[in-house]
Design a protein around this motif. Structure first.
Motif, PDB file in Angstrom:
ATOM      1  N   SER A 176       8.449   3.588 -17.246  1.00  6.93           N
ATOM      2  CA  SER A 176       7.754   2.827 -15.948  1.00  6.93           C
ATOM      3  C   SER A 176       8.966   2.309 -15.279  1.00  6.93           C
ATOM      4  O   SER A 176       9.008   2.441 -13.983  1.00  6.93           O
ATOM      5  CB  SER A 176       6.976   1.638 -16.493  1.00  6.93           C
ATOM      6  OG  SER A 176       6.547   0.884 -15.586  1.00  6.93           O
ATOM      7  N   ARG A 297      -3.860  10.114  -6.909  1.00  6.29           N
ATOM      8  CA  ARG A 297      -3.097   8.867  -7.553  1.00  6.29           C
ATOM      9  C   ARG A 297      -3.916   8.062  -8.477  1.00  6.29           C
ATOM     10  O   ARG A 297      -4.991   7.658  -7.989  1.00  6.29           O
ATOM     11  CB  ARG A 297      -2.348   8.157  -6.547  1.00  6.29           C
ATOM     12  CG  ARG A 297      -1.139   8.914  -6.073  1.00  6.29           C
ATOM     13  CD  ARG A 297       0.145   9.256  -6.898  1.00  6.29           C
ATOM     14  NE  ARG A 297       1.131   9.887  -6.323  1.00  6.29           N
ATOM     15  CZ  ARG A 297       1.430  11.184  -6.422  1.00  6.29           C
ATOM     16  NH1 ARG A 297       0.555  11.978  -7.029  1.00  6.29           N
ATOM     17  NH2 ARG A 297       2.503  11.776  -5.883  1.00  6.29           N
ATOM     18  N   GLU A 299      -3.489   4.129 -10.164  1.00  2.00           N
ATOM     19  CA  GLU A 299      -2.892   2.810 -10.697  1.00  2.00           C
ATOM     20  C   GLU A 299      -3.342   2.156 -11.568  1.00  2.00           C
ATOM     21  O   GLU A 299      -4.355   1.555 -11.494  1.00  2.00           O
ATOM     22  CB  GLU A 299      -2.531   1.930  -9.297  1.00  2.00           C
ATOM     23  CG  GLU A 299      -1.960   2.582  -8.240  1.00  2.00           C
ATOM     24  CD  GLU A 299      -0.251   2.744  -8.827  1.00  2.00           C
ATOM     25  OE1 GLU A 299       0.182   2.046  -9.261  1.00  2.00           O
ATOM     26  OE2 GLU A 299       0.435   3.708  -8.297  1.00  2.00           O
ATOM     27  N   ASN A 323       0.797   5.917 -12.019  1.00  2.00           N
ATOM     28  CA  ASN A 323       1.903   4.638 -11.646  1.00  2.00           C
ATOM     29  C   ASN A 323       3.035   5.440 -11.516  1.00  2.00           C
ATOM     30  O   ASN A 323       4.120   5.254 -11.808  1.00  2.00           O
ATOM     31  CB  ASN A 323       1.883   3.833 -13.009  1.00  2.00           C
ATOM     32  CG  ASN A 323       0.804   3.116 -13.504  1.00  2.00           C
ATOM     33  OD1 ASN A 323      -0.032   3.107 -12.703  1.00  2.00           O
ATOM     34  ND2 ASN A 323       0.966   2.349 -14.651  1.00  2.00           N
ATOM     35  N   GLY A 327       4.888   0.730 -13.272  1.00  2.00           N
ATOM     36  CA  GLY A 327       3.877  -0.058 -13.449  1.00  2.00           C
ATOM     37  C   GLY A 327       4.149  -1.528 -13.497  1.00  2.00           C
ATOM     38  O   GLY A 327       5.493  -1.933 -13.310  1.00  2.00           O
ATOM     39  N   LEU A 342      -2.225  -3.440  -7.278  1.00  2.22           N
ATOM     40  CA  LEU A 342      -2.554  -2.077  -7.753  1.00  2.22           C
ATOM     41  C   LEU A 342      -3.156  -1.432  -6.357  1.00  2.22           C
ATOM     42  O   LEU A 342      -2.861  -0.249  -6.158  1.00  2.22           O
ATOM     43  CB  LEU A 342      -3.513  -2.160  -8.715  1.00  2.22           C
ATOM     44  CG  LEU A 342      -3.017  -2.676 -10.104  1.00  2.22           C
ATOM     45  CD1 LEU A 342      -4.174  -2.656 -11.168  1.00  2.22           C
ATOM     46  CD2 LEU A 342      -1.807  -1.930 -10.481  1.00  2.22           C
ATOM     47  N   ARG A 345      -0.345  -0.874  -3.926  1.00  3.31           N
ATOM     48  CA  ARG A 345       0.319   0.293  -4.499  1.00  3.31           C
ATOM     49  C   ARG A 345      -0.425   1.643  -4.288  1.00  3.31           C
ATOM     50  O   ARG A 345      -0.134   2.839  -3.564  1.00  3.31           O
ATOM     51  CB  ARG A 345       0.764   0.312  -6.014  1.00  3.31           C
ATOM     52  CG  ARG A 345       1.730  -0.720  -6.515  1.00  3.31           C
ATOM     53  CD  ARG A 345       3.001   0.009  -6.610  1.00  3.31           C
ATOM     54  NE  ARG A 345       3.717   0.591  -5.622  1.00  3.31           N
ATOM     55  CZ  ARG A 345       3.710   1.862  -5.494  1.00  3.31           C
ATOM     56  NH1 ARG A 345       3.585   2.497  -6.552  1.00  3.31           N
ATOM     57  NH2 ARG A 345       4.147   2.266  -4.310  1.00  3.31           N
ATOM     58  N   ALA A 346      -1.765   1.765  -4.358  1.00  3.18           N
ATOM     59  CA  ALA A 346      -2.458   2.847  -4.346  1.00  3.18           C
ATOM     60  C   ALA A 346      -2.596   3.292  -2.876  1.00  3.18           C
ATOM     61  O   ALA A 346      -2.411   4.586  -2.524  1.00  3.18           O
ATOM     62  CB  ALA A 346      -3.670   2.929  -4.848  1.00  3.18           C
ATOM     63  N   GLU A 349       0.947   4.836  -2.145  1.00  3.03           N
ATOM     64  CA  GLU A 349       1.284   6.135  -2.573  1.00  3.03           C
ATOM     65  C   GLU A 349       0.643   7.111  -2.047  1.00  3.03           C
ATOM     66  O   GLU A 349       0.898   8.466  -2.257  1.00  3.03           O
ATOM     67  CB  GLU A 349       0.851   6.128  -4.457  1.00  3.03           C
ATOM     68  CG  GLU A 349       1.933   5.275  -4.969  1.00  3.03           C
ATOM     69  CD  GLU A 349       3.184   5.968  -5.411  1.00  3.03           C
ATOM     70  OE1 GLU A 349       3.135   7.164  -5.512  1.00  3.03           O
ATOM     71  OE2 GLU A 349       4.238   5.058  -5.198  1.00  3.03           O
ATOM     72  N   ALA A 361      -7.556   2.741  -9.042  1.00  5.03           N
ATOM     73  CA  ALA A 361      -7.002   1.557  -9.266  1.00  5.03           C
ATOM     74  C   ALA A 361      -7.768   0.490 -10.442  1.00  5.03           C
ATOM     75  O   ALA A 361      -8.938   0.540 -10.221  1.00  5.03           O
ATOM     76  CB  ALA A 361      -6.658   0.257  -8.287  1.00  5.03           C
TER      77      ALA A 361
END
Length: 377
Positions: A176, A297, A299, A323, A327, A342, A345-346, A349, A361
């Motif tokens: 991670s 992807r 998360e 991740n 993470g 999350l 991030r998604a 990404e 997520a």
């Protein structure tokens, strides 16, 4: 139901408790994120229909309203705070999406914020006037004292039940951190610089030797979890801007929109919260004809390494999709904000994902709850 789109997503860096953000209030964390989202999309504060924020540790009141006013939103804009513990940030987004889907709003600011460093001291009022207050670190999450374990104890029990040893947990934590270090450029793109930080402060080169030296935080019979495999308590804010199709058409050309495909909230065994993601995400898959292979992807919350190991294995999540920017083990766990992180991030990404690709997520919470969302590029 009206289509819903996520058109912008930003956050602060995550700082370990009593670190770079130790003097900052929840408004100090969230206001810069709101202002940056408005600047990025060109929206006027008067166009915001609602603010919904998750928070677990503020200690009462309605910090979402305080934050909305501090950010310069008009007083006529309603704001609501919710507390579903670790699910709070993602559940706030779910509520915002529901408001738009039902036609009650066109623009919703939603996410989560947590100042663990400045959290309220909590105590039960004494029964007798001469007694001292009964201070506590966390409230009860179930009505059954014998089925309300601390989260670390529940994680250690999960490790015992599934035979996940510390070497396996350490390896997950090391990976991670390595992924987060490799993704520093992507991570800074989604972070608003604050208090001298421009990226998550806890991320570091984590060696096997260092991970092995970290102390145990809980043990269940012959199994344990340690500090390396536990997400640090932390401070952060993360928010997303959700809009209707009608509002999307008014945003600047080039605005990157992800369709809010579906979401779910559910429960599992109340005394096994690290496991709750599995039955809830399985229901989401079944209802929508999906499986792990459909996602570009994923998360997945890493409150504990053992939790992520068991969840990913039982759901069949492909590790090369999971991740990819690291993470929570590599950044920390600001409870009320983690679910929203999350989603942020998604969104980022998926910046280069082919049109129609899906992102998942998912996060679990104390008391055996879990929430998940699916976004489509």
């Amino acid at each position: 139901m009206n289509p819903v789109y996520l058109v912008a997503a930003l956050r602060t860096p995550v700082a370990p408790v009593n670190g770079a953000f130790k003097t900052l209030r929840v408004s100090d964390l969230a206001v810069p994120v709101i202002q940056a989202l408005l600047a990025q999309t060109g929206l006027n504060p008067r166009q915001i229909d609602q603010v919904i924020l998750g928070n677990a540790l503020y200690g009462g009141g309605n910090p979402a309203r305080l934050i909305a006013l501090a950010a310069g939103l008009p007083e006529l804009v309603p704001a609501m705070t919710i507390d579903t513990q670790c699910c709070s940030g993602l559940d706030s987004l779910r509520l915002g999406a529901q408001a738009i889907a039902s036609g009650q709003a066109d623009v919703v600011l939603a996410g989560g914020v947590e100042s663990t460093s400045r959290r309220a001291l909590r105590a039960h009022r004494p029964i007798n006037k001469d007694d001292s207050p009964d201070f506590y670190e966390r409230p009860a999450f179930t009505p059954w004292p014998d089925r309300d374990p601390d989260m670390a104890d529940s994680a250690a029990r999960l490790a015992h039940e599934h035979g996940i040893n510390l070497d396996q947990q350490n390896a997950w934590a090391i990976d991670s951190h390595a992924k987060a270090l490799a993704a520093q450029d992507r991570l800074t793109n989604e972070c608003i610089p604050l208090a001298g930080l421009n990226v998550d402060a806890a991320t570091r080169p984590l060696s096997e030797r260092l991970a092995n030296r970290t102390p145990k935080v809980a043990q269940w019979q012959t199994s344990a979890v340690n500090v390396a495999g536990t997400a640090l308590q932390a401070d952060a804010a993360a928010l997303c801007l959700l809009v209707s199709e009608r509002m999307l058409a008014k945003l600047p050309a080039g605005t990157r929109a992800m369709r809010w495909a579906t979401d779910i909230s559910g429960g599992g065994p109340a005394d096994a919260p690290p496991w709750a993601i599995v039955p809830v995400v399985q229901r989401l898959f079944e209802r929508n004809g999906l499986s792990a292979k459909h996602f570009h992807r994923i998360e997945l919350m890493e409150a504990y390494a053992v939790q992520a190991i068991v969840n990913s294995h039982q759901l069949g999540l492909p590790l090369d999709k999971l991740n990819q920017g690291g993470g929570a083990l590599a950044r920390g766990h600001p409870i009320g904000a983690s679910g929203a992180i999350l989603a942020v991030r998604a969104y980022h990404e998926m910046a280069q994902a082919p049109k129609g690709s899906l992102a998942l997520a998912a996060i679990a919470a104390a008391g055996g709850l879990a929430s998940a969302v699916v976004l489509e590029a």
